[in-house]
Design a protein around this motif. Structure first.
Motif, PDB file in Angstrom:
ATOM      1  N   THR A  56     -73.749 -14.165 -26.687  1.00  0.00           N
ATOM      2  CA  THR A  56     -74.264 -13.696 -28.375  1.00  0.00           C
ATOM      3  C   THR A  56     -75.352 -13.870 -28.465  1.00  0.00           C
ATOM      4  O   THR A  56     -76.445 -14.510 -27.975  1.00  0.00           O
ATOM      5  CB  THR A  56     -73.400 -14.839 -29.882  1.00  0.00           C
ATOM      6  N   VAL A  57     -75.939 -12.796 -29.331  1.00  0.00           N
ATOM      7  CA  VAL A  57     -76.910 -12.925 -29.903  1.00  0.00           C
ATOM      8  C   VAL A  57     -77.651 -12.372 -31.054  1.00  0.00           C
ATOM      9  O   VAL A  57     -76.595 -11.478 -31.795  1.00  0.00           O
ATOM     10  CB  VAL A  57     -78.182 -12.038 -28.477  1.00  0.00           C
ATOM     11  N   GLU A  58     -78.453 -13.076 -32.322  1.00  0.00           N
ATOM     12  CA  GLU A  58     -78.179 -12.988 -33.187  1.00  0.00           C
ATOM     13  C   GLU A  58     -80.114 -12.711 -33.604  1.00  0.00           C
ATOM     14  O   GLU A  58     -80.577 -13.521 -32.951  1.00  0.00           O
ATOM     15  CB  GLU A  58     -77.830 -14.018 -34.461  1.00  0.00           C
ATOM     16  N   VAL A  59     -80.775 -12.309 -34.646  1.00  0.00           N
ATOM     17  CA  VAL A  59     -81.569 -12.168 -35.460  1.00  0.00           C
ATOM     18  C   VAL A  59     -82.021 -12.636 -36.386  1.00  0.00           C
ATOM     19  O   VAL A  59     -81.278 -12.620 -37.587  1.00  0.00           O
ATOM     20  CB  VAL A  59     -82.148 -10.358 -34.803  1.00  0.00           C
ATOM     21  N   LYS A  60     -82.637 -13.996 -36.011  1.00  0.00           N
ATOM     22  CA  LYS A  60     -83.248 -14.968 -37.183  1.00  0.00           C
ATOM     23  C   LYS A  60     -85.218 -15.242 -37.335  1.00  0.00           C
ATOM     24  O   LYS A  60     -85.142 -15.370 -36.578  1.00  0.00           O
ATOM     25  CB  LYS A  60     -82.582 -16.151 -37.210  1.00  0.00           C
ATOM     26  N   ASN A  61     -84.674 -14.451 -38.183  1.00  0.00           N
ATOM     27  CA  ASN A  61     -86.190 -14.479 -39.220  1.00  0.00           C
ATOM     28  C   ASN A  61     -87.459 -13.382 -37.815  1.00  0.00           C
ATOM     29  O   ASN A  61     -88.556 -14.069 -37.674  1.00  0.00           O
ATOM     30  CB  ASN A  61     -86.663 -15.329 -39.255  1.00  0.00           C
ATOM     31  N   GLY A  62     -86.587 -12.545 -37.345  1.00  0.00           N
ATOM     32  CA  GLY A  62     -87.109 -11.931 -36.739  1.00  0.00           C
ATOM     33  C   GLY A  62     -86.898 -12.016 -34.973  1.00  0.00           C
ATOM     34  O   GLY A  62     -87.177 -11.600 -34.651  1.00  0.00           O
ATOM     35  N   THR A  63     -86.733 -13.661 -35.026  1.00  0.00           N
ATOM     36  CA  THR A  63     -86.373 -13.973 -33.349  1.00  0.00           C
ATOM     37  C   THR A  63     -85.205 -13.670 -33.109  1.00  0.00           C
ATOM     38  O   THR A  63     -83.881 -14.093 -33.531  1.00  0.00           O
ATOM     39  CB  THR A  63     -86.966 -14.938 -33.476  1.00  0.00           C
ATOM     40  N   MET A  64     -84.823 -13.007 -31.635  1.00  0.00           N
ATOM     41  CA  MET A  64     -83.758 -13.311 -30.797  1.00  0.00           C
ATOM     42  C   MET A  64     -83.110 -14.316 -29.939  1.00  0.00           C
ATOM     43  O   MET A  64     -83.952 -14.946 -30.653  1.00  0.00           O
ATOM     44  CB  MET A  64     -83.616 -11.900 -29.829  1.00  0.00           C
ATOM     45  N   VAL A  65     -81.619 -15.010 -30.584  1.00  0.00           N
ATOM     46  CA  VAL A  65     -81.444 -15.935 -30.239  1.00  0.00           C
ATOM     47  C   VAL A  65     -80.108 -15.829 -29.819  1.00  0.00           C
ATOM     48  O   VAL A  65     -79.586 -15.253 -30.322  1.00  0.00           O
ATOM     49  CB  VAL A  65     -81.313 -16.893 -31.718  1.00  0.00           C
ATOM     50  N   ALA A  66     -80.282 -16.407 -28.135  1.00  0.00           N
ATOM     51  CA  ALA A  66     -78.908 -16.230 -27.413  1.00  0.00           C
ATOM     52  C   ALA A  66     -78.101 -17.807 -27.673  1.00  0.00           C
ATOM     53  O   ALA A  66     -78.488 -17.803 -27.583  1.00  0.00           O
ATOM     54  CB  ALA A  66     -79.392 -15.555 -26.081  1.00  0.00           C
ATOM     55  N   ALA A  67     -76.695 -17.641 -26.624  1.00  0.00           N
ATOM     56  CA  ALA A  67     -75.994 -18.759 -27.300  1.00  0.00           C
ATOM     57  C   ALA A  67     -75.046 -18.182 -26.217  1.00  0.00           C
ATOM     58  O   ALA A  67     -74.623 -17.373 -26.295  1.00  0.00           O
ATOM     59  CB  ALA A  67     -75.188 -19.430 -28.704  1.00  0.00           C
ATOM     60  N   PRO A  68     -74.173 -19.036 -25.759  1.00  0.00           N
ATOM     61  CA  PRO A  68     -72.882 -19.123 -25.590  1.00  0.00           C
ATOM     62  C   PRO A  68     -71.822 -18.358 -26.153  1.00  0.00           C
ATOM     63  O   PRO A  68     -71.930 -18.626 -27.332  1.00  0.00           O
ATOM     64  CB  PRO A  68     -72.435 -20.365 -24.613  1.00  0.00           C
ATOM     65  N   GLN A  69     -71.096 -17.576 -25.520  1.00  0.00           N
ATOM     66  CA  GLN A  69     -69.970 -17.428 -26.906  1.00  0.00           C
ATOM     67  C   GLN A  69     -68.376 -18.195 -26.798  1.00  0.00           C
ATOM     68  O   GLN A  69     -68.587 -18.930 -26.230  1.00  0.00           O
ATOM     69  CB  GLN A  69     -68.615 -16.096 -26.534  1.00  0.00           C
ATOM     70  N   VAL A  70     -68.416 -18.559 -27.913  1.00  0.00           N
ATOM     71  CA  VAL A  70     -67.367 -19.220 -28.552  1.00  0.00           C
ATOM     72  C   VAL A  70     -66.034 -19.524 -28.176  1.00  0.00           C
ATOM     73  O   VAL A  70     -65.317 -18.610 -27.769  1.00  0.00           O
ATOM     74  CB  VAL A  70     -67.779 -20.272 -29.869  1.00  0.00           C
ATOM     75  N   GLU A  82     -88.096  -9.752 -32.374  1.00  0.00           N
ATOM     76  CA  GLU A  82     -86.862  -8.520 -32.194  1.00  0.00           C
ATOM     77  C   GLU A  82     -87.304  -7.357 -31.511  1.00  0.00           C
ATOM     78  O   GLU A  82     -86.075  -6.667 -30.860  1.00  0.00           O
ATOM     79  CB  GLU A  82     -85.732  -7.931 -33.189  1.00  0.00           C
ATOM     80  N   SER A  83     -88.055  -6.668 -31.543  1.00  0.00           N
ATOM     81  CA  SER A  83     -89.105  -5.304 -31.662  1.00  0.00           C
ATOM     82  C   SER A  83     -89.581  -5.759 -29.670  1.00  0.00           C
ATOM     83  O   SER A  83     -89.531  -4.758 -29.563  1.00  0.00           O
ATOM     84  CB  SER A  83     -90.714  -6.096 -32.245  1.00  0.00           C
ATOM     85  N   GLU A  84     -89.660  -6.750 -28.913  1.00  0.00           N
ATOM     86  CA  GLU A  84     -89.363  -6.421 -27.737  1.00  0.00           C
ATOM     87  C   GLU A  84     -88.102  -5.609 -27.192  1.00  0.00           C
ATOM     88  O   GLU A  84     -88.611  -5.660 -25.686  1.00  0.00           O
ATOM     89  CB  GLU A  84     -89.655  -7.776 -27.117  1.00  0.00           C
ATOM     90  N   VAL A  85     -87.683  -5.386 -27.673  1.00  0.00           N
ATOM     91  CA  VAL A  85     -86.503  -4.648 -26.551  1.00  0.00           C
ATOM     92  C   VAL A  85     -86.256  -3.590 -27.349  1.00  0.00           C
ATOM     93  O   VAL A  85     -85.809  -3.281 -28.562  1.00  0.00           O
ATOM     94  CB  VAL A  85     -84.801  -5.196 -27.274  1.00  0.00           C
ATOM     95  N   ALA A  86     -86.584  -1.931 -26.835  1.00  0.00           N
ATOM     96  CA  ALA A  86     -86.726  -0.475 -27.645  1.00  0.00           C
ATOM     97  C   ALA A  86     -85.143  -0.372 -27.850  1.00  0.00           C
ATOM     98  O   ALA A  86     -83.919  -0.965 -26.914  1.00  0.00           O
ATOM     99  CB  ALA A  86     -87.650  -0.030 -26.556  1.00  0.00           C
ATOM    100  N   ALA A  87     -84.890   0.700 -28.551  1.00  0.00           N
ATOM    101  CA  ALA A  87     -83.855   1.057 -28.197  1.00  0.00           C
ATOM    102  C   ALA A  87     -83.507   2.142 -27.252  1.00  0.00           C
ATOM    103  O   ALA A  87     -84.297   2.663 -26.696  1.00  0.00           O
ATOM    104  CB  ALA A  87     -83.613   2.526 -28.831  1.00  0.00           C
ATOM    105  N   GLY A  88     -82.068   1.943 -26.290  1.00  0.00           N
ATOM    106  CA  GLY A  88     -81.952   2.248 -25.005  1.00  0.00           C
ATOM    107  C   GLY A  88     -82.396   2.294 -24.016  1.00  0.00           C
ATOM    108  O   GLY A  88     -82.343   1.808 -22.239  1.00  0.00           O
ATOM    109  N   GLU A 105     -84.392 -19.438 -28.585  1.00  0.00           N
ATOM    110  CA  GLU A 105     -84.957 -18.285 -28.589  1.00  0.00           C
ATOM    111  C   GLU A 105     -85.456 -17.572 -27.409  1.00  0.00           C
ATOM    112  O   GLU A 105     -85.682 -18.417 -26.611  1.00  0.00           O
ATOM    113  CB  GLU A 105     -85.917 -18.878 -29.714  1.00  0.00           C
ATOM    114  N   LEU A 106     -85.946 -15.943 -27.992  1.00  0.00           N
ATOM    115  CA  LEU A 106     -86.180 -15.371 -27.174  1.00  0.00           C
ATOM    116  C   LEU A 106     -87.600 -14.913 -27.535  1.00  0.00           C
ATOM    117  O   LEU A 106     -88.392 -15.097 -25.917  1.00  0.00           O
ATOM    118  CB  LEU A 106     -84.961 -14.255 -26.245  1.00  0.00           C
ATOM    119  N   GLY A 107     -87.503 -14.308 -28.570  1.00  0.00           N
ATOM    120  CA  GLY A 107     -88.571 -13.562 -28.448  1.00  0.00           C
ATOM    121  C   GLY A 107     -88.589 -12.878 -29.388  1.00  0.00           C
ATOM    122  O   GLY A 107     -86.973 -12.383 -30.150  1.00  0.00           O
TER     123      GLY A 107
END
Length: 140
Positions: free
Chosen positions: A126-140, A49-55, A45-47
C-alpha cells in the motif's frame, strides 16, 4: 584385484581443491545467501510525493520499494525483492525493474513478470501520501 581403475593422488587432490568452488556456484543460485533481504514488515516513509512524475517510477533501494504513478495520478507500490531467488532489485529502467542476480524483469506499473526466470509477480504494497510524504506499508 578388481577391474576398476585406481584414482591417482593428483586426481584426488584436484577434486578436493575444486569441491569448495563448486559449492560456491550452487550457493550463488540457491537464494539462501547473505544478499537476501527481508520483505517490508512495517510502514516506511519514502520521500516527497513530487519525486514520482505521472507515467514514471522511482526506486527506493534502501527500503526495497518501487513506486509508480499512472497518468491519472494514481500511485502504486511494490516490494522489490525478486520473486525468483529473493535478491534485492537495484536497477530501474523506465518502468522496468531488472534483477541483478538472474536477469528477471518486472513491470513496475503492474508488478507482472516481463522476463523469467521469475514467474511470480512482485508483492504489492500500500502507498499513501501523508503531509506530502509517501508512506509504503505491507498490505494487510
Amino acid at each position: 584385484m578388481s577391474g576398476r581403475p585406481v584414482a591417482r593422488r593428483r586426481t584426488v587432490l584436484r577434486g578436493a581443491a575444486l569441491a569448495p568452488v563448486a559449492g560456491l556456484g550452487l550457493t550463488a543460485c540457491g537464494g539462501a545467501g547473505d544478499d537476501r533481504a527481508a520483505p517490508l514488515s512495517e510502514p516506511v516513509e519514502l520521500g516527497p510525493e513530487s519525486e514520482v512524475a505521472a507515467g514514471g517510477a522511482k526506486l527506493y533501494r534502501d527500503h526495497n520499494v518501487v513506486v509508480s504513478r499512472g497518468a491519472d495520478g494514481t500511485l502504486k507500490a511494490y516490494d522489490t525483492l525478486c520473486t525468483h531467488a529473493g535478491c534485492p532489485i537495484n536497477k530501474l529502467d523506465g518502468t522496468r525493474l531488472i534483477c541483478p542476480c538472474h536477469g528477471s524483469e518486472f513491470d513496475v506499473t503492474t508488478g507482472k513478470v516481463l522476463r523469467e526466470p521469475a514467474v511470480a509477480p512482485l508483492k504489492p504494497l500500500t502507498v499513501e501520501v501523508k503531509n506530502g510524504t509517501m508512506v509504503a506499508a505491507p498490505q494487510v
